[in-house]
Design an enzyme around this catalytic site. Structure first.
Site, mmCIF file in Angstrom:
data_model
loop_
_atom_site.group_PDB
_atom_site.id
_atom_site.type_symbol
_atom_site.label_atom_id
_atom_site.label_comp_id
_atom_site.label_asym_id
_atom_site.label_seq_id
_atom_site.Cartn_x
_atom_site.Cartn_y
_atom_site.Cartn_z
ATOM 1 C CB CYS A 1 52.206 38.571 41.477
ATOM 2 S SG CYS A 1 53.554 38.551 40.266
ATOM 3 C CG ASP B 1 51.054 42.382 39.135
ATOM 4 O OD1 ASP B 1 51.199 43.488 39.688
ATOM 5 O OD2 ASP B 1 51.960 41.517 39.127
ATOM 6 C CG HIS C 1 62.826 42.165 33.926
ATOM 7 N ND1 HIS C 1 62.509 40.977 34.527
ATOM 8 C CD2 HIS C 1 63.025 43.058 34.944
ATOM 9 C CE1 HIS C 1 62.495 41.137 35.842
ATOM 10 N NE2 HIS C 1 62.791 42.393 36.114
ATOM 11 C CG HIS D 1 55.303 39.469 31.505
ATOM 12 N ND1 HIS D 1 56.445 38.711 31.617
ATOM 13 C CD2 HIS D 1 55.007 39.895 32.770
ATOM 14 C CE1 HIS D 1 56.821 38.658 32.882
ATOM 15 N NE2 HIS D 1 55.969 39.384 33.608
ATOM 16 C CG ASP E 1 54.872 42.460 36.605
ATOM 17 O OD1 ASP E 1 55.532 42.611 37.642
ATOM 18 O OD2 ASP E 1 54.966 41.440 35.882
ATOM 19 C CE LYS F 1 53.778 42.978 41.511
ATOM 20 N NZ LYS F 1 54.259 41.922 40.619
ATOM 21 C CG HIS G 1 58.897 43.266 33.889
ATOM 22 N ND1 HIS G 1 59.438 43.190 35.149
ATOM 23 C CD2 HIS G 1 57.942 42.295 33.831
ATOM 24 C CE1 HIS G 1 58.850 42.220 35.828
ATOM 25 N NE2 HIS G 1 57.920 41.678 35.050
#
Length: 208
Positions: free
Chosen positions: A163, A14, A60, A89, A54, A114, A56
């Protein structure tokens, strides 16, 4: 620089603008990782490199903005497990969600996105967080690495206490030897560092 053995892979977690100063969920000095990680990839010491991203959806379940009266960093129960609520984010397609342009990502053999399921958070590169079915679904990364002959992984990136830590722990649980590039990580909260070190020691994860 001598390449590492072929069975060792690097996972860059990330490295995205939203986790850096000025971003939606900034880690202090997160941007200080860009140059050294870019240099590490340019050295080609690791023959297998994975980058996580990341990614999203805007709705989310981890976003505090979707819960009336809740503020970022509050704790709720989601699917029967503790869930930290985050600022919005790394929303898919947003500038903060891109892999940082200061790194040549052509060195990455795989980019793993992810956190794409609206109702399930996802810290680790190996498993999502608990979902409505009660389990932590695998991402398939462990199998992908094993198919390439990988038995050891080293991790770096953002954020150290979430993470990157969860990725390291899940890698160890999956049977990989794990090394943690401590100086190539930064935390969401620096006061979590002692707990992070203890968690790594408990899992038998080496600091690099």
């Amino acid at each position: 620089m001598t390449p590492l053995p072929a069975h060792v892979a690097l996972i860059v977690v990330d490295l995205q603008p939203d986790f850096m100063p000025g971003g939606a969920l900034a880690c202090a000095d997160g941007d200080a990782l860009v140059a050294p990680i870019a240099a590490l990839l340019a050295e080609r010491r690791y023959r297998t490199v994975v980058a996580t991203q990341d990614w999203h959806p805007a709705n989310h379940a981890s976003f505090a903005s979707h819960y009336a009266g809740q503020q970022p960093f509050a704790q709720i129960q989601l699917h029967g497990h503790p869930q930290t609520l985050w600022p919005d984010h790394c929303v898919q397609g947003s500038p903060g969600a891109v892999l940082h342009p200061g790194v040549d990502w052509n060195a990455a053999d795989l980019v793993l996105r992810k956190g794409t399921r609206p109702r399930v958070d996802s810290y680790s590169a190996f498993r999502e967080n608990h979902g409505p079915e009660g389990s932590r679904p695998a991402t398939g990364l462990a199998g992908w690495l094993r198919e390439r002959g990988i038995s050891e992984v080293h991790v770096c990136g953002l954020a150290r206490d979430y993470c990157v830590l969860w990725t390291a722990q899940d890698a160890a649980s999956a049977g990989f030897a794990v090394g943690f590039h401590w100086d190539l990580t930064r935390p969401v909260r620096a006061d979590n560092d002692d707990a992070t070190r203890q968690a790594l020691a408990t899992a038998g994860i080496a600091l690099l």
